[in-house]
Design a protein around this motif. Structure first.
Motif, short mmCIF file in Angstrom:
data_model
loop_
_atom_site.label_atom_id
_atom_site.label_comp_id
_atom_site.label_asym_id
_atom_site.label_seq_id
_atom_site.Cartn_x
_atom_site.Cartn_y
_atom_site.Cartn_z
N VAL A 364 -7.88 -5.33 -2.73
CA VAL A 364 -7.39 -4.89 -1.43
C VAL A 364 -6.61 -5.99 -0.74
O VAL A 364 -5.53 -5.77 -0.17
N ARG A 368 -2.69 -5.88 0.37
CA ARG A 368 -2.26 -6.09 1.75
C ARG A 368 -1.23 -7.22 1.84
O ARG A 368 -0.27 -7.15 2.62
N LEU A 392 -2.18 1.86 1.76
CA LEU A 392 -3.01 1.52 0.61
C LEU A 392 -3.71 2.80 0.16
O LEU A 392 -4.71 3.23 0.75
N GLY A 394 -6.05 5.20 -1.55
CA GLY A 394 -7.42 5.00 -1.99
C GLY A 394 -8.26 4.28 -0.97
O GLY A 394 -9.48 4.18 -1.11
N LEU A 395 -7.62 3.78 0.08
CA LEU A 395 -8.36 3.09 1.13
C LEU A 395 -8.20 3.79 2.48
O LEU A 395 -9.17 4.23 3.09
N ASP A 396 -6.95 3.93 2.94
CA ASP A 396 -6.74 4.54 4.26
C ASP A 396 -5.34 5.11 4.39
O ASP A 396 -4.74 5.07 5.47
N PRO A 406 -16.49 4.52 6.37
CA PRO A 406 -16.92 4.57 4.96
C PRO A 406 -18.44 4.51 4.86
O PRO A 406 -19.12 3.88 5.67
N GLU A 411 -15.63 -2.75 -0.98
CA GLU A 411 -14.23 -2.39 -1.08
C GLU A 411 -13.94 -1.84 -2.47
O GLU A 411 -14.61 -2.20 -3.44
N PRO A 412 -12.94 -0.96 -2.58
CA PRO A 412 -12.60 -0.44 -3.91
C PRO A 412 -12.09 -1.56 -4.82
O PRO A 412 -11.51 -2.54 -4.35
N VAL A 415 -6.58 -0.25 -5.98
CA VAL A 415 -5.88 0.33 -4.86
C VAL A 415 -4.39 0.34 -5.19
O VAL A 415 -3.93 -0.45 -6.02
#
Length: 485
Positions: A364, A368, A392, A394-396, A406, A411-412, A415
């Protein structure tokens, strides 16, 4: 067609059901069976074949046009005068023409999109290959009103900033298509058409037309037209009615979605109707699935505006007759609008996307940082994009900070960064994808799976045209005649 029109009509009489249903008047025994073979441009083909083979239909309708679909088809026609119809038309006709001919089923479709005449020639070519030499093909034209709209001063219902009328869009306008009603399609059927090919006809009107033709419903009997419109509105999205869009595993389970069956309606002369599907097909049809579709894309259930009628669904009553059988009553209506909604497509810059994936520990943070690099380079460019977003996936990417909290703090471990931008020129759009691709060697480690796209953006707005300004034309030809340029 291999069967004569008289044979087909006789077959339809045999198929007309004698079973009474909720709300039917005594003696109202004749029924018309209408199936939906497609609910959008890229829909599956096999459910339509299932309906053609086993639905015992009088009519099979393919509804394949969204507003943007027509505008993009108009662009195709600008590039090639013989293009501009649905890309799956030939495949669909190859699949259903013969069984429909055998069963005496007539076909109605708006797959003509921006070029119904060329689409009719494709239908004729397929029919000739299949040996259906007597097929009668009709085209309905008149929805293309670009010549009227380009300089018109009528206000836009919505549009880009600092534009108030279609004239303000200038040369950016590439298409203008009015939503036609059921009457010209019913006229084509009255002239003996086995296949009716249209451009922009309102979705439910495609299904209302055969009911007006078969039952002799006048174009001012608002309650009957409203019931026929309800039939069309429920069927028009195909698999949505049989559980496709309804399905939510563990909450709203639907069986056998991989072979989802498309719906059909049995309609009586008084407008009472039952919706169902082919026995044994996948999916589920219940009052719940019918309710969701009845409200779909309806801003006011008491005033659903169509070119044919202002329908009132607010007192609809659903009766679960049996498995996958729901009767619908309580529909009424009042006078149709005096204007026709007209979709206007216009050039609105270019859209670009670039994507790259990161996986493993600290994925992640690396994604970013990659987004920050691209954003900095694009915003400081000589001509930056007019709009851009950095997601991103798969995240948001969907909720963008507004979604649910969540359930885990972990964290995944993988991503995908997606950069999407709107630009004024193609060169600017291509730079967006290039900046993402450059992350391979110039950004955080471990980036892979780059994908990039650029395309011209066709935006949609609308105007309301007085219906008397939109004349329609119905042309019926036999197979050999339709093949002539």
């Amino acid at each position: 067609m291999s069967r004569t029109r008289a044979q087909a009509q006789a077959g339809a009489q045999v198929q007309a059901g004698a079973q009474a249903q909720v709300g039917l008047e005594v003696g109202a025994r004749r029924r018309i069976r209408i199936g939906c073979g497609a609910g959008f441009a890229d829909d599956r083909v096999d459910p339509a074949v299932e309906l053609a083979e086993h639905g015992r239909l009088d009519y099979l309708v393919f509804e394949c046009l969204a507003e943007r679909t027509v505008a993009l088809a108009q662009l195709d026609r600008l590039r090639d005068p013989d293009a501009g119809y649905n890309e799956w038309l030939e495949e669909r006709m190859e699949a259903v023409l013969e069984p429909c001919a055998r069963q005496g089923t007539r076909i109605i479709t708006n797959m003509g999109a921006a070029n119904p005449t060329a689409a009719a020639r494709v239908v004729a070519e397929v029919a000739q290959r299949l040996g259906l030499d007597g097929l009668r093909i009709a085209t309905v034209t008149g929805d293309d009103v670009l010549h009227l709209v380009k300089g018109i001063l009528l206000p836009l219902l919505d549009g880009p900033a600092k534009t108030f009328t279609a004239r303000d869009l200038g040369d950016a306008v590439v298409s203008a298509n009015a939503y036609l009603g059921a009457t010209p399609v019913a006229e084509a059927l009255a002239q003996g058409a086995d296949v009716v090919v249209t451009g922009r006809v309102a979705d439910p009107s495609l299904f209302l037309a055969p009911l007006m033709h078969e039952f002799g419903w006048p174009p001012t009997n608002w309650p009957l037209l409203a019931r026929g419109t309800a039939v069309g509105h429920l069927l028009e999205c195909a698999g949505q009615l049989t559980g496709g869009y309804y399905a939510d595993p563990g909450t709203k389970d639907v069986p056998d979605l991989h072979r989802l069956g498309f719906p059909l309606a049995e309609v009586a002369e008084d407008g009472s109707f039952t919706v169902t599907k082919v026995p044994g097909s996948g999916g589920r049809l219940t009052p719940a699935t019918v309710t969701e579709q009845l409200l779909y894309e309806v801003h006011d259930p008491a005033a659903y505006l169509t070119p044919d009628v202002t329908a009132d669904f607010s007192h609809a009553h659903l009766t679960h007759l049996a498995e996958d059988r729901v009767a619908v009553t309580g529909i009424t209506g009042r006078e149709r609008p005096t204007t026709l909604k007209t979709s206007v497509g216009f050039r609105d810059g270019f859209l670009a996307t670039g994507e790259i994936s990161y996986a493993g520990p600290n994925a992640v943070a690396r994604a970013r940082e990659a987004a920050r690099i691209v954003e900095t380079r694009l915003t400081t460019a000589e001509i930056p994009p007019t709009e851009a977003r950095y997601d991103l996936i798969g995240l948001d990417a969907v909720h963008r900070g507004t979604g649910s909290t969540p359930t885990t703090t972990a964290e995944p471990t993988e991503v995908r960064l997606r950069v999407a931008a709107r630009t004024d020129t193609l060169a600017q759009a291509r730079r967006v994808g290039r900046e993402v691709a450059s992350l391979w060697l110039n950004g955080p480690y471990g980036g892979a799976g780059v994908a990039r796209t650029t395309r011209e953006n066709i935006a949609i707005t609308s105007v309301l045209l007085p219906r008397e300004q939109v004349p329609t034309t119905v042309t019926v030809t036999a197979t050999a005649e339709a093949l002539e340029p």
